[in-house]
Design a protein around this motif. Sequence first.
Motif, PDB file in Angstrom:
ATOM      1  N   ALA A 112       0.814  -1.208   0.000  1.00  0.00           N
ATOM      2  CA  ALA A 112       0.000   0.000   0.000  1.00  0.00           C
ATOM      3  C   ALA A 112       0.852   1.264   0.000  1.00  0.00           C
ATOM      4  CB  ALA A 112      -0.915  -0.007   1.218  1.00  0.00           C
ATOM      5  N   THR A 113       0.409   2.250  -0.742  1.00  0.00           N
ATOM      6  CA  THR A 113       1.042   3.562  -0.728  1.00  0.00           C
ATOM      7  C   THR A 113       0.312   4.399   0.310  1.00  0.00           C
ATOM      8  OG1 THR A 113       1.589   3.370  -3.082  1.00  0.00           O
ATOM      9  CG2 THR A 113       1.610   5.582  -2.115  1.00  0.00           C
ATOM     10  N   VAL A 114       0.971   4.648   1.438  1.00  0.00           N
ATOM     11  CA  VAL A 114       0.270   5.246   2.583  1.00  0.00           C
ATOM     12  C   VAL A 114      -0.125   6.694   2.327  1.00  0.00           C
ATOM     13  CG1 VAL A 114       1.341   3.677   4.233  1.00  0.00           C
ATOM     14  CG2 VAL A 114       2.455   5.875   3.701  1.00  0.00           C
ATOM     15  N   THR A 115       0.511   7.353   1.374  1.00  0.00           N
ATOM     16  CA  THR A 115       0.157   8.738   1.053  1.00  0.00           C
ATOM     17  C   THR A 115      -0.988   8.828   0.051  1.00  0.00           C
ATOM     18  OG1 THR A 115       1.896   8.738  -0.622  1.00  0.00           O
ATOM     19  CG2 THR A 115       2.454   9.639   1.555  1.00  0.00           C
ATOM     20  N   ASP A 116      -1.463   7.687  -0.443  1.00  0.00           N
ATOM     21  CA  ASP A 116      -2.543   7.681  -1.426  1.00  0.00           C
ATOM     22  C   ASP A 116      -3.489   6.522  -1.099  1.00  0.00           C
ATOM     23  OD1 ASP A 116      -4.125   8.215  -3.614  1.00  0.00           O
ATOM     24  OD2 ASP A 116      -2.769   7.282  -5.074  1.00  0.00           O
ATOM     25  N   PRO A 117      -4.194   6.616   0.014  1.00  0.00           N
ATOM     26  CA  PRO A 117      -5.015   5.485   0.462  1.00  0.00           C
ATOM     27  C   PRO A 117      -6.200   5.223  -0.462  1.00  0.00           C
ATOM     28  CG  PRO A 117      -5.389   7.397   1.854  1.00  0.00           C
ATOM     29  CD  PRO A 117      -4.249   7.751   0.952  1.00  0.00           C
ATOM     30  N   PHE A 118      -6.515   3.956  -0.595  1.00  0.00           N
ATOM     31  CA  PHE A 118      -7.640   3.523  -1.430  1.00  0.00           C
ATOM     32  C   PHE A 118      -8.819   3.194  -0.528  1.00  0.00           C
ATOM     33  CE2 PHE A 118     -10.208   0.772  -4.073  1.00  0.00           C
ATOM     34  CZ  PHE A 118     -10.057   1.290  -5.350  1.00  0.00           C
ATOM     35  N   VAL A 119      -9.962   3.769  -0.823  1.00  0.00           N
ATOM     36  CA  VAL A 119     -11.168   3.518  -0.033  1.00  0.00           C
ATOM     37  C   VAL A 119     -11.914   2.340  -0.650  1.00  0.00           C
ATOM     38  CG1 VAL A 119     -13.328   4.467   0.847  1.00  0.00           C
ATOM     39  CG2 VAL A 119     -11.309   5.936   0.646  1.00  0.00           C
ATOM     40  N   ASP A 120     -11.912   1.232   0.050  1.00  0.00           N
ATOM     41  CA  ASP A 120     -12.571   0.007  -0.420  1.00  0.00           C
ATOM     42  C   ASP A 120     -13.443  -0.539   0.693  1.00  0.00           C
ATOM     43  OD1 ASP A 120     -10.621  -1.026   1.369  1.00  0.00           O
ATOM     44  OD2 ASP A 120     -10.588  -2.915   0.263  1.00  0.00           O
ATOM     45  N   LEU A 121     -13.864  -1.781   0.548  1.00  0.00           N
ATOM     46  CA  LEU A 121     -14.676  -2.424   1.583  1.00  0.00           C
ATOM     47  C   LEU A 121     -13.936  -2.472   2.910  1.00  0.00           C
ATOM     48  CD1 LEU A 121     -16.035  -5.483  -0.465  1.00  0.00           C
ATOM     49  CD2 LEU A 121     -17.198  -3.319  -0.014  1.00  0.00           C
ATOM     50  N   GLY A 122     -12.645  -2.794   2.866  1.00  0.00           N
ATOM     51  CA  GLY A 122     -11.864  -2.906   4.091  1.00  0.00           C
ATOM     52  C   GLY A 122     -11.740  -1.578   4.809  1.00  0.00           C
ATOM     53  N   ALA A 123     -11.443  -0.514   4.077  1.00  0.00           N
ATOM     54  CA  ALA A 123     -11.334   0.799   4.698  1.00  0.00           C
ATOM     55  C   ALA A 123     -12.667   1.217   5.307  1.00  0.00           C
ATOM     56  CB  ALA A 123     -10.871   1.823   3.667  1.00  0.00           C
ATOM     57  N   GLY A 124     -13.750   0.939   4.613  1.00  0.00           N
ATOM     58  CA  GLY A 124     -15.066   1.258   5.154  1.00  0.00           C
ATOM     59  C   GLY A 124     -15.367   0.502   6.431  1.00  0.00           C
ATOM     60  N   GLU A 125     -15.018  -0.792   6.448  1.00  0.00           N
ATOM     61  CA  GLU A 125     -15.282  -1.588   7.639  1.00  0.00           C
ATOM     62  C   GLU A 125     -14.480  -1.094   8.838  1.00  0.00           C
ATOM     63  OE1 GLU A 125     -17.295  -4.797   8.361  1.00  0.00           O
ATOM     64  OE2 GLU A 125     -18.288  -3.290   7.121  1.00  0.00           O
ATOM     65  N   VAL A 126     -13.212  -0.750   8.629  1.00  0.00           N
ATOM     66  CA  VAL A 126     -12.383  -0.306   9.751  1.00  0.00           C
ATOM     67  C   VAL A 126     -12.858   1.043  10.272  1.00  0.00           C
ATOM     68  CG1 VAL A 126     -10.085   0.391  10.491  1.00  0.00           C
ATOM     69  CG2 VAL A 126     -10.351  -1.636   9.068  1.00  0.00           C
ATOM     70  N   VAL A 127     -13.119   2.001   9.379  1.00  0.00           N
ATOM     71  CA  VAL A 127     -13.494   3.327   9.868  1.00  0.00           C
ATOM     72  C   VAL A 127     -14.826   3.273  10.594  1.00  0.00           C
ATOM     73  CG1 VAL A 127     -14.759   4.259   7.861  1.00  0.00           C
ATOM     74  CG2 VAL A 127     -13.330   5.760   9.272  1.00  0.00           C
ATOM     75  N   ALA A 128     -15.752   2.426  10.134  1.00  0.00           N
ATOM     76  CA  ALA A 128     -17.023   2.288  10.839  1.00  0.00           C
ATOM     77  C   ALA A 128     -16.826   1.599  12.183  1.00  0.00           C
ATOM     78  CB  ALA A 128     -18.028   1.512   9.985  1.00  0.00           C
ATOM     79  N   GLN A 129     -15.967   0.588  12.232  1.00  0.00           N
ATOM     80  CA  GLN A 129     -15.690  -0.078  13.509  1.00  0.00           C
ATOM     81  C   GLN A 129     -15.149   0.914  14.523  1.00  0.00           C
ATOM     82  OE1 GLN A 129     -12.673  -3.185  13.450  1.00  0.00           O
ATOM     83  NE2 GLN A 129     -13.588  -4.179  15.231  1.00  0.00           N
ATOM     84  N   LEU A 130     -14.228   1.761  14.106  1.00  0.00           N
ATOM     85  CA  LEU A 130     -13.676   2.765  15.019  1.00  0.00           C
ATOM     86  C   LEU A 130     -14.751   3.765  15.452  1.00  0.00           C
ATOM     87  CD1 LEU A 130     -10.208   3.428  13.345  1.00  0.00           C
ATOM     88  CD2 LEU A 130     -10.678   2.092  15.412  1.00  0.00           C
ATOM     89  N   ALA A 131     -15.661   4.083  14.550  1.00  0.00           N
ATOM     90  CA  ALA A 131     -16.735   5.009  14.910  1.00  0.00           C
ATOM     91  C   ALA A 131     -17.666   4.394  15.946  1.00  0.00           C
ATOM     92  CB  ALA A 131     -17.524   5.404  13.660  1.00  0.00           C
TER      93      ALA A 131
END
Length: 640
Positions: free
Chosen positions: A146-165
């Motif tokens: 992964a390129t940390v300066t250019d994150p890709f928003v996918d199913l995984g990113a959605g699941e993690v950000v919602a879990q943290l919320a």
Amino acid sequence: MSFPAAAFRGPLAAIAEGATLTAPDRSLPVPVASDRDVWDTSSGSADHAAIEEVIARATDERSTPWPQPRASDAARVHRDGDRTAWEDAAFERQRRLSRATVAAAATLDEGWVDEVVDGVVLLCEQSSWCWPAHDDTRRVHGAVLATVTDPFVDLGAGEVVAQLAWIDHLLGSVLEARAPGIRRRIRHEARVRVFEPFRRRRDWHWIGLDGDVHNWNPWIHGNVIVAALRLLDADTEIAEREGVVALAVEGLDRYVAALPADGAIDEGYAYWWNGACRALEALDVLAHATDGAVDATSVGSLRETVAFPHRSHLGGDWFVNHADGQARPPADQPWHALHRAARRYGDVEAEAMAASHRHPGSPAATERDGLGRLLRGLTDPAWVGASPASPPLPRAVWLPSTEVLLARHDAGSSAGLALVAKGGNNAEHHNHNDVGSFLVAVDGVPVIVDAGRPTYTAATFGPDRYDIWTMQSSWHNVPVVRGTTQPAGGNAAARDAVTGIDDERATFSADLAGAYPAAGLASWRRTATLDRVTRRIEIRDEWRFADAAPTRADTALHLLLAGEVQLERGGARVTPLGGARPVRLRWADDLEATAQVRHLDDPMLTEVWGERLTRLALPLASRTQLLLTVELDTPIEDLP
């Protein structure tokens, strides 16, 4: 502030426009951990059985190292196509955090709070929340990591950000008291990894700007909505919060607009849970976050899709499994989400379908499908207290958008034969080349079957997809015509699909010639009938070639069978899986069928079918028609 007018105007635009969001700390529909009337382990209203099971699992793993997704496993997606090594570790890390979160909310024990802090920071320090198989970093940056300066928003990113919320909503003040600064860290990572790229890039394929809207759309947009509602909570972020939520609702509207009037999902039942169900859940959260102002119950396609699970049900744990679905998916789906949607949309049959999976004393939800779903199931009083019910098992279902017919002998019972027949095309989501295929179940158990999906690899969604045998028409219940199989693509489609349904029989008929463009067919008319009077299923194929030449020896009908198969003269006897009654398949006595056993070793297949499936080939040389019948191998006087 209220929602601005949307650029895309589907069914949700007028519903959401002008609605006002509640305060961030009241925006998610789950009581916080300080509400001991809900979370107290001795007297709270949250489901005790589920909490006890979750805490037991959390206790067992507490002294073990946290799962670690490794860079070398992320790189394997590009090296050998394996995507599960990284995903399994990442998923289990998130499930462990969900378990610790429930334990902390139920007990307020400092040790469990520390466990949550550890898990949260591990996610915040994880290089990417995007699943490696989805990341565009190799195409854009030439990198396999992964390129940390250019994150890709996918199913995984959605699941993690919602879990943290959800964690922040449930335990935010408790976490902050234990580890000051942790809430700022959560908000920083959510902003950098999700909110900013979500707003900055509008070429995300899952938005559906090109009209191709699939299950990623509601899954990601729903998670972004949850995260924005809770985590964009600073006084300086009010306008941004409204903007992100409005943009996500506009994206979700594209999915709802594309949902067919009959509510059918071409990806099939297994993907309903992470497609249409995700849309229903997102709208339920929005209804809460706007004090009921966003009310989508008037949208007909949403009302209809609430019925899709019971319209796909064969009996027991078995379901119609076109596309990448499993015929027997995991039984512990988030049934509470269906129950809640059925109550909201007023579908008593869908409510009964969900309640058929609610057993008093058993857990009301699990962590398998994410923290948000776990918390909703634990704290929904109507679901926790629901009484068991019987699944509806409608007598006949016709879904014109996908051209799928399901018919059984009697409503409310899986006993006897059931027929599933489809037309469709070969550009469906998660497509298999299966135009015109049919399934037969006996006592709710598939016997003439669709194999379903194997474990996903890099090849599954790439140019080599149709090298996978389960995707090929030669492993579905359709013909091979002049040595040719069905190609992928929307032009490979059934024509003139019609049905006839009455008390005595249910019939599906379609011309399959368009699915074999290279075969020189003038027509291939398939008619599939469940005859309730004779208690048998008939599959009648009649065909002719444009050049009027006779049918060659390289034309054959394939049938994929599950269970014990015994070939006989003019037919076969099949003993299905799971104790269902045997059936007899019959065809012309002069047909010499052959059997090929396919030994299975992929767990996604073996957990459904066991060690093998059997493919029959019925040669059709010199013929222009074929009649196949399926009957219970039971004397008529013994039939119910």
